[in-house]
Scaffold this motif. Structure first.
Motif, PDB file in Angstrom:
ATOM      1  N   LEU A 279      25.082  44.474  69.018  1.00  0.00           N
ATOM      2  CA  LEU A 279      25.074  45.402  70.142  1.00  0.00           C
ATOM      3  C   LEU A 279      23.675  45.840  70.542  1.00  0.00           C
ATOM      4  N   SER A 280      22.680  45.520  69.731  1.00  0.00           N
ATOM      5  CA  SER A 280      21.304  45.909  70.059  1.00  0.00           C
ATOM      6  C   SER A 280      20.825  45.253  71.346  1.00  0.00           C
ATOM      7  N   SER A 281      21.480  44.194  71.773  1.00  0.00           N
ATOM      8  CA  SER A 281      21.108  43.526  73.022  1.00  0.00           C
ATOM      9  C   SER A 281      21.784  44.161  74.236  1.00  0.00           C
ATOM     10  N   THR A 282      22.545  45.240  74.008  1.00  0.00           N
ATOM     11  CA  THR A 282      23.226  45.936  75.100  1.00  0.00           C
ATOM     12  C   THR A 282      22.659  47.345  75.234  1.00  0.00           C
ATOM     13  N   ARG A 283      22.946  47.989  76.362  1.00  0.00           N
ATOM     14  CA  ARG A 283      22.556  49.376  76.552  1.00  0.00           C
ATOM     15  C   ARG A 283      23.729  50.250  76.119  1.00  0.00           C
ATOM     16  N   HIS A 284      23.562  50.937  75.012  1.00  0.00           N
ATOM     17  CA  HIS A 284      24.685  51.686  74.457  1.00  0.00           C
ATOM     18  C   HIS A 284      24.226  52.970  73.775  1.00  0.00           C
ATOM     19  N   HIS A 285      25.185  53.826  73.508  1.00  0.00           N
ATOM     20  CA  HIS A 285      24.930  55.093  72.821  1.00  0.00           C
ATOM     21  C   HIS A 285      25.945  55.228  71.690  1.00  0.00           C
ATOM     22  N   ILE A 286      25.471  55.441  70.472  1.00  0.00           N
ATOM     23  CA  ILE A 286      26.369  55.649  69.337  1.00  0.00           C
ATOM     24  C   ILE A 286      26.743  57.118  69.295  1.00  0.00           C
ATOM     25  N   ASN A 287      28.021  57.391  69.259  1.00  0.00           N
ATOM     26  CA  ASN A 287      28.520  58.761  69.297  1.00  0.00           C
ATOM     27  C   ASN A 287      28.780  59.276  67.881  1.00  0.00           C
ATOM     28  N   GLY A 288      28.029  60.295  67.492  1.00  0.00           N
ATOM     29  CA  GLY A 288      28.222  60.886  66.173  1.00  0.00           C
ATOM     30  C   GLY A 288      27.050  60.634  65.243  1.00  0.00           C
ATOM     31  N   ASP A 289      26.977  61.450  64.214  1.00  0.00           N
ATOM     32  CA  ASP A 289      25.903  61.427  63.232  1.00  0.00           C
ATOM     33  C   ASP A 289      26.009  60.187  62.352  1.00  0.00           C
ATOM     34  N   SER A 290      25.057  59.273  62.463  1.00  0.00           N
ATOM     35  CA  SER A 290      25.089  58.032  61.684  1.00  0.00           C
ATOM     36  C   SER A 290      24.736  58.249  60.220  1.00  0.00           C
ATOM     37  N   GLU A 291      24.193  59.423  59.899  1.00  0.00           N
ATOM     38  CA  GLU A 291      23.822  59.714  58.512  1.00  0.00           C
ATOM     39  C   GLU A 291      25.000  60.226  57.695  1.00  0.00           C
ATOM     40  N   HIS A 292      25.989  60.794  58.366  1.00  0.00           N
ATOM     41  CA  HIS A 292      27.165  61.333  57.675  1.00  0.00           C
ATOM     42  C   HIS A 292      28.404  60.662  58.265  1.00  0.00           C
ATOM     43  N   THR A 293      28.678  59.455  57.811  1.00  0.00           N
ATOM     44  CA  THR A 293      29.781  58.702  58.398  1.00  0.00           C
ATOM     45  C   THR A 293      30.382  57.749  57.389  1.00  0.00           C
ATOM     46  N   VAL A 294      31.614  57.364  57.624  1.00  0.00           N
ATOM     47  CA  VAL A 294      32.235  56.322  56.822  1.00  0.00           C
ATOM     48  C   VAL A 294      31.770  54.974  57.357  1.00  0.00           C
ATOM     49  N   PRO A 295      31.797  53.929  56.539  1.00  0.00           N
ATOM     50  CA  PRO A 295      31.203  52.662  56.973  1.00  0.00           C
ATOM     51  C   PRO A 295      32.055  51.842  57.931  1.00  0.00           C
ATOM     52  N   HIS A 296      33.314  52.220  58.134  1.00  0.00           N
ATOM     53  CA  HIS A 296      34.232  51.334  58.859  1.00  0.00           C
ATOM     54  C   HIS A 296      34.645  51.837  60.235  1.00  0.00           C
ATOM     55  N   ILE A 297      34.013  52.902  60.717  1.00  0.00           N
ATOM     56  CA  ILE A 297      34.326  53.420  62.052  1.00  0.00           C
ATOM     57  C   ILE A 297      33.027  53.577  62.837  1.00  0.00           C
ATOM     58  N   LEU A 298      33.024  53.079  64.058  1.00  0.00           N
ATOM     59  CA  LEU A 298      31.852  53.198  64.928  1.00  0.00           C
ATOM     60  C   LEU A 298      32.337  53.493  66.338  1.00  0.00           C
ATOM     61  N   ASN A 299      31.826  54.578  66.929  1.00  0.00           N
ATOM     62  CA  ASN A 299      32.194  54.949  68.286  1.00  0.00           C
ATOM     63  C   ASN A 299      30.984  54.733  69.195  1.00  0.00           C
ATOM     64  N   VAL A 300      31.181  53.935  70.228  1.00  0.00           N
ATOM     65  CA  VAL A 300      30.069  53.523  71.093  1.00  0.00           C
ATOM     66  C   VAL A 300      30.449  53.709  72.560  1.00  0.00           C
ATOM     67  N   SER A 301      29.518  54.214  73.344  1.00  0.00           N
ATOM     68  CA  SER A 301      29.662  54.239  74.801  1.00  0.00           C
ATOM     69  C   SER A 301      28.618  53.292  75.383  1.00  0.00           C
ATOM     70  N   PHE A 302      29.056  52.406  76.265  1.00  0.00           N
ATOM     71  CA  PHE A 302      28.151  51.430  76.874  1.00  0.00           C
ATOM     72  C   PHE A 302      27.765  51.887  78.275  1.00  0.00           C
ATOM     73  N   GLU A 303      26.492  51.867  78.543  1.00  0.00           N
ATOM     74  CA  GLU A 303      25.976  52.318  79.828  1.00  0.00           C
ATOM     75  C   GLU A 303      26.512  51.447  80.961  1.00  0.00           C
ATOM     76  N   ASP A 304      27.048  52.110  81.992  1.00  0.00           N
ATOM     77  CA  ASP A 304      27.547  51.439  83.200  1.00  0.00           C
ATOM     78  C   ASP A 304      28.708  50.489  82.917  1.00  0.00           C
ATOM     79  N   VAL A 305      29.458  50.752  81.838  1.00  0.00           N
ATOM     80  CA  VAL A 305      30.630  49.932  81.528  1.00  0.00           C
ATOM     81  C   VAL A 305      31.823  50.854  81.312  1.00  0.00           C
ATOM     82  N   ASP A 306      32.900  50.612  82.053  1.00  0.00           N
ATOM     83  CA  ASP A 306      34.116  51.388  81.896  1.00  0.00           C
ATOM     84  C   ASP A 306      34.855  50.917  80.642  1.00  0.00           C
TER      85      ASP A 306
END
Length: 380
Positions: A279-306
């Motif tokens: 995903l580093s090749s996309t424009r995105h925002h990771i939602n939530g604290d990456s330092e305090h998280t479980v390893p198997h859930i990732l919430n992402v919002s992509f810029e200009d993508v519904d």
């Protein structure tokens, strides 16, 4: 074949668990409440063994485990069952967060209609509620604090263990919805949490089975009242014939998960790193604290993508979700991301990836990144 990336909604039943469930359905099928023959006695002994094992995993006593249909029912028993004590003792103040699952928010909204005052704390962009924020809201009439263990949309881990030690010295009870964290962050749950809601189908057990841990405080029992009547099973808090096959499945799934946890965590983290690299090749925002998280859930919002459009494009590639399975039919912005104070476009387009090792072994996350790049307009 579509790769399953919605493990936060439910997991595949482990084949070893399915065999145990089938055995107790078709061979040793006795009713644990039948006391006049060996079929019933054997079922009762098996349930007690499962109860003892599950209690040991959170540092509780066997009689502090109440079997339920899942975390939603457990949440309702904990919160609504405590309400009569609050009314009788004139303690009608409850603290929770605005990012809780609907299985906590809606029972608490019901209590508001009965005259309770509920403080819904907002965590900020990190998605993590601060212990200090809870402390600042505590009052002499605070009956309970209800805070989830792991957020089901962002995977952010809440400081429930620290909060448990704080509240254990006060008359305020702590309830933790551990649907997403049970077996994954088990050390947290050995803290002196008064009530813990557990769901089996997040760890390879069948749907329809869970538990509520109701710890004593010394010799004092948590003053819960039942929501249903008719049989007196489960300490008279949850009547009905015990689903022995499902209980045995929950115990087996927990045993397998805990025994294989180190490998599970390693594989889950490896896939997370691969996904983030892609995903580093996309424009995105990771939602939530990456330092305090479980390893198997990732919430992402992509810029200009519904997000809904992206799900449609991914439907033949990967099964993903915009948030909780209980509210995914609604296209309104995530109440979790909104409560975190994220911008409207980000909150309405959060996409949750959640995985279970074994379901993703042969999947290349670059395929997702490719679809995102095709949808994202080129920058000028």
């Amino acid at each position: 074949m579509v790769t399953y990336l919605d493990a936060a909604a439910t997991t595949r039943v482990d084949q070893r668990v399915a065999e145990v469930v089938l055995h107790w359905m078709t061979e040793e099928f006795g009713n644990a409440g039948s006391r006049t023959h060996e079929y019933g006695a054997h079922a009762k002994r098996a349930v007690q063994q499962a109860r003892t094992y599950l209690a040991s995993t959170v540092g509780a006593k066997p009689d502090e485990i109440i079997f339920t249909s899942g975390a939603t029912e457990s949440n309702n028993i904990a919160l609504l069952g405590l309400a009569p004590h609050g009314e009788q003792s004139d303690r009608r103040h409850i603290i929770t967060s605005a990012i809780e699952h609907k299985a906590v928010i809606e029972p608490l909204e019901h209590l508001e209609s009965r005259g309770f005052e509920v403080d819904f704390l907002t965590p900020g962009p990190s998605g993590r509620v601060e212990v200090k924020a809870v402390q600042e809201r505590l009052r002499p009439d605070t009956l309970a604090v209800s805070l989830m263990h792991v957020n089901n949309e962002t995977g952010v881990v809440q400081p429930v263990a620290e909060l448990a030690h704080l509240l254990s010295k006060s008359p305020t009870y702590l309830h933790v919805d551990a649907a997403q964290g049970f077996a994954k962050r088990q050390d947290d749950l050995t803290a002196p949490i008064d009530m813990i809601s557990i769901s089996g189908h997040k760890v390879g057990a069948p749907k329809g089975i869970g538990a509520l841990v109701v710890r004593r405080r010394g010799w004092d029992k948590i003053p819960l009242q039942p929501l249903m009547y008719g049989g007196g099973q489960e300490r008279k808090l949850r009547p009905g014939t015990l689903p022995v096959p499902l209980i045995m499945g929950l115990a087996k799934a927990t045993e397998i998960f805990l025994n294989e946890h180190e490998q599970w965590a390693k594989q889950a983290l490896l896939f997370r790193e691969r996904l983030l690299t892609a995903l580093s090749s996309t424009r995105h925002h990771i939602n939530g604290d990456s330092e305090h998280t479980v390893p198997h859930i990732l919430n992402v919002s992509f810029e200009d993508v519904d997000a809904e459009a992206l799900i449609v494009r991914l439907k033949n590639l990967a099964a993903v979700a915009t948030g909780s399975a209980c509210t995914s039919a609604s296209y309104t912005p995530s109440h979790v991301l909104t409560a975190m104070g994220l911008e409207a476009d980000t909150a309405s387009n959060g996409l949750r990836f959640s995985w279970f090792p074994g379901d993703i072994d042969d999947f290349d996350p670059e395929q997702i990144a490719q679809v995102v790049r095709e949808l994202q307009p080129a920058t000028t």
